[in-house]
Design a protein around this motif. Structure first.
Motif, PDB file in Angstrom:
ATOM      1  N   GLY A  34      -3.633 -17.583  -7.469  1.00  0.00           N
ATOM      2  CA  GLY A  34      -2.216 -17.945  -7.409  1.00  0.00           C
ATOM      3  C   GLY A  34      -1.894 -18.996  -8.442  1.00  0.00           C
ATOM      4  N   ARG A  35      -0.797 -19.701  -8.240  1.00  0.00           N
ATOM      5  CA  ARG A  35      -0.329 -20.670  -9.237  1.00  0.00           C
ATOM      6  C   ARG A  35      -1.420 -21.649  -9.664  1.00  0.00           C
ATOM      7  NH1 ARG A  35       4.424 -22.789 -11.113  1.00  0.00           N
ATOM      8  NH2 ARG A  35       5.724 -21.490  -9.787  1.00  0.00           N
ATOM      9  N   LYS A  36      -2.200 -22.109  -8.665  1.00  0.00           N
ATOM     10  CA  LYS A  36      -3.169 -23.164  -8.993  1.00  0.00           C
ATOM     11  C   LYS A  36      -4.235 -22.709  -9.998  1.00  0.00           C
ATOM     12  CE  LYS A  36      -5.740 -22.205  -4.747  1.00  0.00           C
ATOM     13  NZ  LYS A  36      -6.028 -22.658  -3.395  1.00  0.00           N
ATOM     14  N   SER A  37      -4.504 -21.392 -10.070  1.00  0.00           N
ATOM     15  CA  SER A  37      -5.538 -20.938 -11.027  1.00  0.00           C
ATOM     16  C   SER A  37      -4.899 -20.285 -12.256  1.00  0.00           C
ATOM     17  CB  SER A  37      -6.477 -19.948 -10.338  1.00  0.00           C
ATOM     18  OG  SER A  37      -5.782 -18.751 -10.057  1.00  0.00           O
ATOM     19  N   GLY A  38      -3.599 -20.347 -12.338  1.00  0.00           N
ATOM     20  CA  GLY A  38      -2.912 -19.773 -13.507  1.00  0.00           C
ATOM     21  C   GLY A  38      -2.634 -18.278 -13.374  1.00  0.00           C
ATOM     22  N   LYS A  39      -3.323 -17.626 -12.431  1.00  0.00           N
ATOM     23  CA  LYS A  39      -3.106 -16.186 -12.228  1.00  0.00           C
ATOM     24  C   LYS A  39      -3.158 -15.878 -10.745  1.00  0.00           C
ATOM     25  CE  LYS A  39      -5.136 -14.215 -16.422  1.00  0.00           C
ATOM     26  NZ  LYS A  39      -6.219 -13.385 -16.955  1.00  0.00           N
ATOM     27  N   GLY A  40      -2.223 -15.101 -10.295  1.00  0.00           N
ATOM     28  CA  GLY A  40      -2.241 -14.613  -8.923  1.00  0.00           C
ATOM     29  C   GLY A  40      -1.647 -13.225  -8.990  1.00  0.00           C
ATOM     30  N   PHE A  41      -0.681 -12.934  -8.150  1.00  0.00           N
ATOM     31  CA  PHE A  41       0.061 -11.684  -8.322  1.00  0.00           C
ATOM     32  C   PHE A  41       0.911 -11.789  -9.592  1.00  0.00           C
ATOM     33  CE2 PHE A  41      -0.693 -11.627  -3.671  1.00  0.00           C
ATOM     34  CZ  PHE A  41      -1.315 -10.404  -3.592  1.00  0.00           C
ATOM     35  N   TYR A  42       1.339 -13.032  -9.874  1.00  0.00           N
ATOM     36  CA  TYR A  42       2.094 -13.295 -11.104  1.00  0.00           C
ATOM     37  C   TYR A  42       1.227 -14.123 -12.047  1.00  0.00           C
ATOM     38  CZ  TYR A  42       6.291 -11.836  -8.494  1.00  0.00           C
ATOM     39  OH  TYR A  42       7.225 -11.133  -7.765  1.00  0.00           O
ATOM     40  N   LEU A  43       1.715 -14.264 -13.282  1.00  0.00           N
ATOM     41  CA  LEU A  43       1.017 -15.098 -14.269  1.00  0.00           C
ATOM     42  C   LEU A  43       1.678 -16.465 -14.350  1.00  0.00           C
ATOM     43  CD1 LEU A  43       0.663 -12.477 -17.161  1.00  0.00           C
ATOM     44  CD2 LEU A  43      -1.164 -13.307 -15.633  1.00  0.00           C
ATOM     45  N   TYR A  44       0.865 -17.498 -14.500  1.00  0.00           N
ATOM     46  CA  TYR A  44       1.383 -18.864 -14.619  1.00  0.00           C
ATOM     47  C   TYR A  44       0.746 -19.527 -15.842  1.00  0.00           C
ATOM     48  CZ  TYR A  44       2.597 -17.750  -9.820  1.00  0.00           C
ATOM     49  OH  TYR A  44       3.095 -17.131  -8.705  1.00  0.00           O
ATOM     50  N   PRO A  45       1.201 -19.134 -17.043  1.00  0.00           N
ATOM     51  CA  PRO A  45       0.577 -19.710 -18.237  1.00  0.00           C
ATOM     52  C   PRO A  45       0.806 -21.218 -18.294  1.00  0.00           C
ATOM     53  CG  PRO A  45       2.564 -18.467 -18.793  1.00  0.00           C
ATOM     54  CD  PRO A  45       2.322 -18.259 -17.336  1.00  0.00           C
ATOM     55  N   LYS A  46      -0.173 -21.935 -18.806  1.00  0.00           N
ATOM     56  CA  LYS A  46      -0.051 -23.407 -18.889  1.00  0.00           C
ATOM     57  C   LYS A  46       1.010 -23.759 -19.919  1.00  0.00           C
ATOM     58  CE  LYS A  46      -3.801 -26.094 -17.177  1.00  0.00           C
ATOM     59  NZ  LYS A  46      -4.790 -25.218 -16.590  1.00  0.00           N
ATOM     60  N   GLY A  47       1.992 -24.532 -19.485  1.00  0.00           N
ATOM     61  CA  GLY A  47       3.018 -24.971 -20.421  1.00  0.00           C
ATOM     62  C   GLY A  47       2.847 -26.452 -20.630  1.00  0.00           C
ATOM     63  N   ASN A  76       0.916 -10.135 -12.984  1.00  0.00           N
ATOM     64  CA  ASN A  76      -0.425 -10.182 -13.555  1.00  0.00           C
ATOM     65  C   ASN A  76      -0.937  -8.734 -13.637  1.00  0.00           C
ATOM     66  OD1 ASN A  76      -3.132 -10.467 -14.047  1.00  0.00           O
ATOM     67  ND2 ASN A  76      -3.557 -11.697 -12.190  1.00  0.00           N
ATOM     68  N   PRO A  77      -1.071  -8.169 -14.855  1.00  0.00           N
ATOM     69  CA  PRO A  77      -1.431  -6.743 -14.954  1.00  0.00           C
ATOM     70  C   PRO A  77      -2.766  -6.435 -14.277  1.00  0.00           C
ATOM     71  CG  PRO A  77      -1.388  -7.786 -17.132  1.00  0.00           C
ATOM     72  CD  PRO A  77      -0.910  -8.806 -16.170  1.00  0.00           C
ATOM     73  N   GLU A  78      -3.697  -7.430 -14.301  1.00  0.00           N
ATOM     74  CA  GLU A  78      -5.003  -7.181 -13.672  1.00  0.00           C
ATOM     75  C   GLU A  78      -4.853  -7.077 -12.151  1.00  0.00           C
ATOM     76  OE1 GLU A  78      -8.318  -9.543 -15.841  1.00  0.00           O
ATOM     77  OE2 GLU A  78      -6.448 -10.617 -16.190  1.00  0.00           O
ATOM     78  N   ALA A  79      -3.948  -7.889 -11.599  1.00  0.00           N
ATOM     79  CA  ALA A  79      -3.716  -7.797 -10.146  1.00  0.00           C
ATOM     80  C   ALA A  79      -3.063  -6.464  -9.813  1.00  0.00           C
ATOM     81  CB  ALA A  79      -2.824  -8.951  -9.682  1.00  0.00           C
ATOM     82  N   VAL A  80      -2.155  -6.049 -10.698  1.00  0.00           N
ATOM     83  CA  VAL A  80      -1.453  -4.775 -10.446  1.00  0.00           C
ATOM     84  C   VAL A  80      -2.462  -3.630 -10.414  1.00  0.00           C
ATOM     85  CG1 VAL A  80       0.243  -3.147 -11.385  1.00  0.00           C
ATOM     86  CG2 VAL A  80       0.735  -5.584 -11.401  1.00  0.00           C
ATOM     87  N   GLU A 128       0.837  -1.224   0.000  1.00  0.00           N
ATOM     88  CA  GLU A 128       0.000   0.000   0.000  1.00  0.00           C
ATOM     89  C   GLU A 128       0.859   1.256   0.000  1.00  0.00           C
ATOM     90  OE1 GLU A 128      -2.737  -0.210   3.370  1.00  0.00           O
ATOM     91  OE2 GLU A 128      -3.125  -2.278   2.778  1.00  0.00           O
ATOM     92  N   ALA A 129       2.019   1.145   0.661  1.00  0.00           N
ATOM     93  CA  ALA A 129       2.898   2.330   0.727  1.00  0.00           C
ATOM     94  C   ALA A 129       3.669   2.541  -0.567  1.00  0.00           C
ATOM     95  CB  ALA A 129       3.872   2.173   1.886  1.00  0.00           C
ATOM     96  N   GLY A 130       3.498   1.598  -1.516  1.00  0.00           N
ATOM     97  CA  GLY A 130       4.120   1.806  -2.822  1.00  0.00           C
ATOM     98  C   GLY A 130       5.338   0.948  -3.117  1.00  0.00           C
ATOM     99  N   VAL A 131       5.659   0.002  -2.238  1.00  0.00           N
ATOM    100  CA  VAL A 131       6.782  -0.897  -2.562  1.00  0.00           C
ATOM    101  C   VAL A 131       6.309  -1.838  -3.664  1.00  0.00           C
ATOM    102  CG1 VAL A 131       8.356  -2.673  -1.660  1.00  0.00           C
ATOM    103  CG2 VAL A 131       7.606  -0.814  -0.171  1.00  0.00           C
ATOM    104  N   GLY A 132       7.099  -1.972  -4.712  1.00  0.00           N
ATOM    105  CA  GLY A 132       6.709  -2.819  -5.844  1.00  0.00           C
ATOM    106  C   GLY A 132       6.675  -4.290  -5.437  1.00  0.00           C
ATOM    107  N   LEU A 133       5.784  -5.060  -6.086  1.00  0.00           N
ATOM    108  CA  LEU A 133       5.646  -6.476  -5.749  1.00  0.00           C
ATOM    109  C   LEU A 133       6.939  -7.239  -6.003  1.00  0.00           C
ATOM    110  CD1 LEU A 133       2.139  -7.190  -7.351  1.00  0.00           C
ATOM    111  CD2 LEU A 133       2.654  -6.615  -4.979  1.00  0.00           C
ATOM    112  N   GLU A 134       7.522  -6.976  -7.183  1.00  0.00           N
ATOM    113  CA  GLU A 134       8.770  -7.696  -7.500  1.00  0.00           C
ATOM    114  C   GLU A 134       9.900  -7.244  -6.589  1.00  0.00           C
ATOM    115  OE1 GLU A 134       8.144  -6.360 -11.463  1.00  0.00           O
ATOM    116  OE2 GLU A 134       8.577  -8.370 -12.257  1.00  0.00           O
ATOM    117  N   GLN A 135       9.888  -5.938  -6.269  1.00  0.00           N
ATOM    118  CA  GLN A 135      10.936  -5.408  -5.382  1.00  0.00           C
ATOM    119  C   GLN A 135      10.857  -6.096  -4.013  1.00  0.00           C
ATOM    120  OE1 GLN A 135      10.273  -1.337  -4.279  1.00  0.00           O
ATOM    121  NE2 GLN A 135      12.153  -1.159  -3.103  1.00  0.00           N
ATOM    122  N   LEU A 136       9.617  -6.239  -3.521  1.00  0.00           N
ATOM    123  CA  LEU A 136       9.430  -6.846  -2.204  1.00  0.00           C
ATOM    124  C   LEU A 136       9.927  -8.291  -2.193  1.00  0.00           C
ATOM    125  CD1 LEU A 136       8.370  -6.217   0.562  1.00  0.00           C
ATOM    126  CD2 LEU A 136       6.055  -6.689  -0.212  1.00  0.00           C
TER     127      LEU A 136
END
Ligand SMILES: C/C=C/C(=O)SCCNC(=O)CCNC(=O)[C@H](O)C(C)(C)COP(=O)(O)OP(=O)(O)OC[C@H]1O[C@@H](n2cnc3c(N)ncnc32)[C@H](O)[C@@H]1OP(=O)(O)O
Length: 739
Positions: free
Chosen positions: A601-614, A625-629, A534-542
């Motif tokens: 999250g991983r189990k649904s293919g989308k969480g804070f990050y994307l998990y495309p089916k390979g 995940n841009p929608e989460a962002v 909430e204070a603005g720390v980036g997800l990847e940075q954290l």
């Protein structure tokens, strides 16, 4: 001034043999020396060395009839488990350990001086200084027993092999294999040991002594020669040419940097020792190794890791005593991910498992999970086909349909229930099962959130009900929380600890409070994650900053791995529990928004990050995940200062929320000791092992300095950072948690 080996102080006046049985001299010129120390494990201490030096000079050195010596163990399941770790911890000035290492070499020199073949006949654990002992011998035989393992695990104690391991191993197995063994500390099983040239011969346990004596006599008369395994051409190019070596060292450096994150100085020291030895005399190399050993023993990382070894060993003891009856048949209710995992670890350790779910399709998923995991182990040679089939045959699939399960349940000795987290459902399964279970059957419930006493309310025999909180994935996670409720009998708790230990888990006993121990401490930690975001720390940075602190994954990835829905459920539950201000500071509502959108999250293919089916299932986890962002943006204060926070501030803010909660758990008797708290944090949450756990961290940073840091944060950001009473008590006078 010669130093005193602290472990030997007590017994120096006692000259009767303690570590070796009387020497047996055979007519063929072979002397058998049986290593048989006063404790369960043979370990090497100053007394051990003194005794073998006395035996050697009194009975072997001057006796011309002795043509060869066999060192064999008098124990059923171990050869030598290394240097006595207590001796290392008890040495106050760690610089003294250099001399202790050099004293070891003096002993090896005495043994070598007579110039006769010395044979190590190995059955059981041959680790650390024990393997170094064997490496100093001229010939090594090992039994094919499953108990026989060879390795140099010092790296896991923040140390390095200090009795020649960094110098003597690679000439036998090659530089790459030696580096791999020493840097990972992995156990080598007998067949692999033979294949790589670590041992000269394999033998059945029953024939070990006879074959070793024969080999010794043949080595003495020259009819048998110890041969080094020839190197494969590619290994020669890599290890023995200047270009190959320089590429190899570059790769090793990169691998060490990646696997340690720069947090384990002993890994670099190990590489230094091997490199140094390649361009120095043997004596100089051994001295250098001893010097670096003593330096590593003085590091806080080593203190932490040795503390974890001692703690997990202490937790192998069942504080409720040995159960009157050993559980051999366990019923697992629910064949989902948790239930199947519990069934797997039980079957692997020899228990018969009644795996029950609603219908064949559900139970089939569970059995497939177990057999898929077994097949993967078979592929990696961590299991034989026979073992895989045996595991499969131990799992009896049962469904609600028909009466078969009722008959089977009549002989169950323990139930472990792992149905979804719903109190009504848990009540229904207890009541259904109890109709058919024996009176004394222990009923364990696997839950991460529901109070055990509430679950037990549905039971006719609440004294038999106990909580067993497994961590996911069960086969991988080493921790198990055992949660007796107020009415649980000691017999039921003893059985739970015993079964957990036999499943390969380290058990800590925890009070029946919301979140138990690990999740309770994770609550404020994850609230702080929200606060920082909430204070603005980036997800990847954290994630990056917390990984560099030593966590296996950052908190954002952790949430995706655990499942945002599960994390949100636990967080909401803890927020409503008794934790007051400690669950404030950040808003977990963003997780609720994500659950609504199906970003689990991983189990649904989308969480804070994307998990495309390979092709091989869900990969990813690297791209946000841009929608989460955009969801998160709605929760971020405009112009938040988070982006400019220094890494160490972020780390302190995150970790002190966990550490303070751990201290409060100790204060409130939720855990019973700092050892339990440290082991729970490291094995359950991935608290950086080199930091030793929250209590070791407090001891190393100083409770006073830590409390000051928290008080400053509290003044700036709110009472959620205020240190608890126990931490304040320790802060006064910088009292340590581990004495
Ligand atoms: C210069 C050289 C340096 C070194 O050599 S450093 C030491 C390197 N060696 C190791 O790191 C091995 C440590 N030991 C183990 O990993 C395990 O143990 C074993 C795999 C050998 C056996 O495991 P399990 O069968 O489960 O037995 P258990 O409960 O761990 O141990 C039984 C008792 O043996 C003590 N013990 C084991 N190894 C050592 C050691 N190296 N120094 C001192 N004590 C040791 C434990 O603490 C415990 O003791 P209690 O019964 O009193 O709880």
């Amino acid at each position: 001034m010669p130093m005193e080996d602290p472990a030997s102080v007590e017994s120096t006046s006692d000259k009767s043999p303690r570590f070796f049985q009387p020497v047996e001299k055979l007519d063929n010129g072979v002397a058998i020396i049986r290593i048989d120390g006063p404790e369960k494990m043979n370990t090497i201490s100053g007394d051990f060395r003194q005794e073998i030096e006395d035996i050697w000079s009194g009975q072997i050195a001057e006796d011309p009839s002795v043509k060869a010596v066999v060192f064999i163990s008098g124990k059923p399941d171990n050869y030598i488990a290394g240097a006595d770790i207590r001796m290392i911890s008890a040495t106050e000035d760690k610089a003294d350990l250099k001399q202790i290492c050099m004293d070891g070499h003096a002993t090896f020199d005495i043994l070598a001086k007579k110039g006769i073949p010395v044979i190590a006949a190995i059955n059981g654990a041959c680790l650390g200084g024990g393997l170094e002992w064997a490496l100093h011998c001229d010939y090594r035989l090992a039994t094919t027993s499953p108990k026989t393992v060879l390795g140099l695990p010092e790296v896991k104690l923040g140390l390095l092999p200090g009795w020649g391991g960094t110098q003597l191993l690679h000439p036998l197995v090659g530089l790459q294999a030696a580096l791999d063994m020493i840097l990972t500390g992995k156990n080598i099983r007998p067949h692999k040991a033979l294949k790589m040239g670590l041992v000269d011969q394999l033998v059945d346990a029953a024939s070990l002594e006879a074959v070793a004596v024969e080999a010794a006599a043949s080595l003495a008369d020259g009819s048998l020669k110890s041969k080094r395994k020839p190197k494969a051409l590619m290994n020669k190019i890599i290890e023995d040419t200047p270009m190959g070596r320089s590429i190899m060292w570059k790769k090793v450096g990169e691998k060490v940097a990646k696997s340690t994150g720069g947090n384990y100085p002993n890994a670099t020291a190990i590489v230094d020792c091997i490199k140094f030895g390649l361009s120095s005399s043997k004596q100089a190399a051994l001295e250098y190794e001893a010097q670096r050993f003593s330096e590593m023993a003085a590091t806080p990382e080593s203190e932490s890791l040795i503390g974890l070894f001692e703690g997990s060993t202490a937790l192998k003891k069942n504080r409720f005593g040995k159960p009157a009856k050993k559980v051999e048949k366990v019923a697992v209710l629910g064949a989902g991910l948790m239930g199947a995992g519990i069934a797997q670890v039980s079957a692997e350790k020899g228990m018969t498992v009644l795996l029950k779910d609603r219908d064949s399709a559900s139970v089939g998923k569970g059995t497939s999970y177990i057999m898929d995991n077994a097949a993967a182990k078979l592929k990696k040679r961590r299991m034989t086909k026979y073992e895989m089939d045996t595991v499969g045959s131990r799992v009896i699939p049962l469904t609600d349909e028909g009466d078969l399960w009722k008959r089977h349940f009549g002989s169950a000795e323990m139930v472990i229930e792992a149905v979804p987290e719903n109190l009504d459902l848990k009540h229904r399964v207890i009541q259904q099962a109890e109709q058919f279970l024996p009176e004394d059957c222990v009923f364990a419930t696997n839950t991460s959130a529901l109070p055990i006493r509430d679950i037990a309310k549905a039971s006719k025999r609440p004294q038999n009900v106990v909580g067993m909180h497994y961590f996911s994935p069960v086969p991988m996670m080493p921790l198990l929380e055992i949660i007796p409720h107020d009415g649980t009998s000691d017999a039921a708790a003893a059985a739970a600890v015993d079964v957990g230990g036999r499943q390969g888990k380290t058990c800590i006993v925890v009070k029946d409070v919301p979140g138990f121990y690990v999740n309770r401490c994770l609550g404020p930690f994850l609230v702080e994650t929200c606060a920082l975001v909430e204070a603005g720390v980036g997800l990847e940075q954290l994630d990056k900053v917390m990984k560099s602190y030593g966590l296996p994954v950052g908190p954002i990835t952790l949430a995706d791995e655990v499942g945002i829905d599960i994390g949100f459920h636990v967080q909401s539950f803890l927020s409503e529990a008794d934790m007051g201000v400690r669950m404030t500071g950040g808003n977990v509502a963003v997780m609720g928004d994500m659950v609504e959108k199906g970003f689990l999250g991983r189990k649904s293919g989308k969480g804070f990050y994307l998990y495309p089916k390979g092709k091989k299932g869900n990969k990813g986890g690297k791209e946000l995940n841009p929608e989460a962002v955009s969801l998160i943006k709605a929760h971020q204060a405009a112009g938040g200062a988070g982006a400019s926070l220094a890494n160490d501030v972020i780390q302190d803010r995150m970790m002190c929320r966990f550490v303070n909660e751990a201290a409060l758990c100790l204060q409130e008797g939720i855990i019973s000791s700092p050892v339990d708290g440290d082991i729970g944090a490291v094995f359950g949450m991935g608290f950086p092992p080199f930091r030793g756990g929250p209590f070791r961290l407090l001891d190393q940073r100083g409770a006073g300095a830590y409390a000051d840091m928290m008080n400053r944060l509290a003044d700036e950001h709110g009472e959620q950072f205020r240190p608890c009473q126990l931490l304040m008590d320790h802060a006064r006078g910088d009292k340590k948690f581990h004495t």
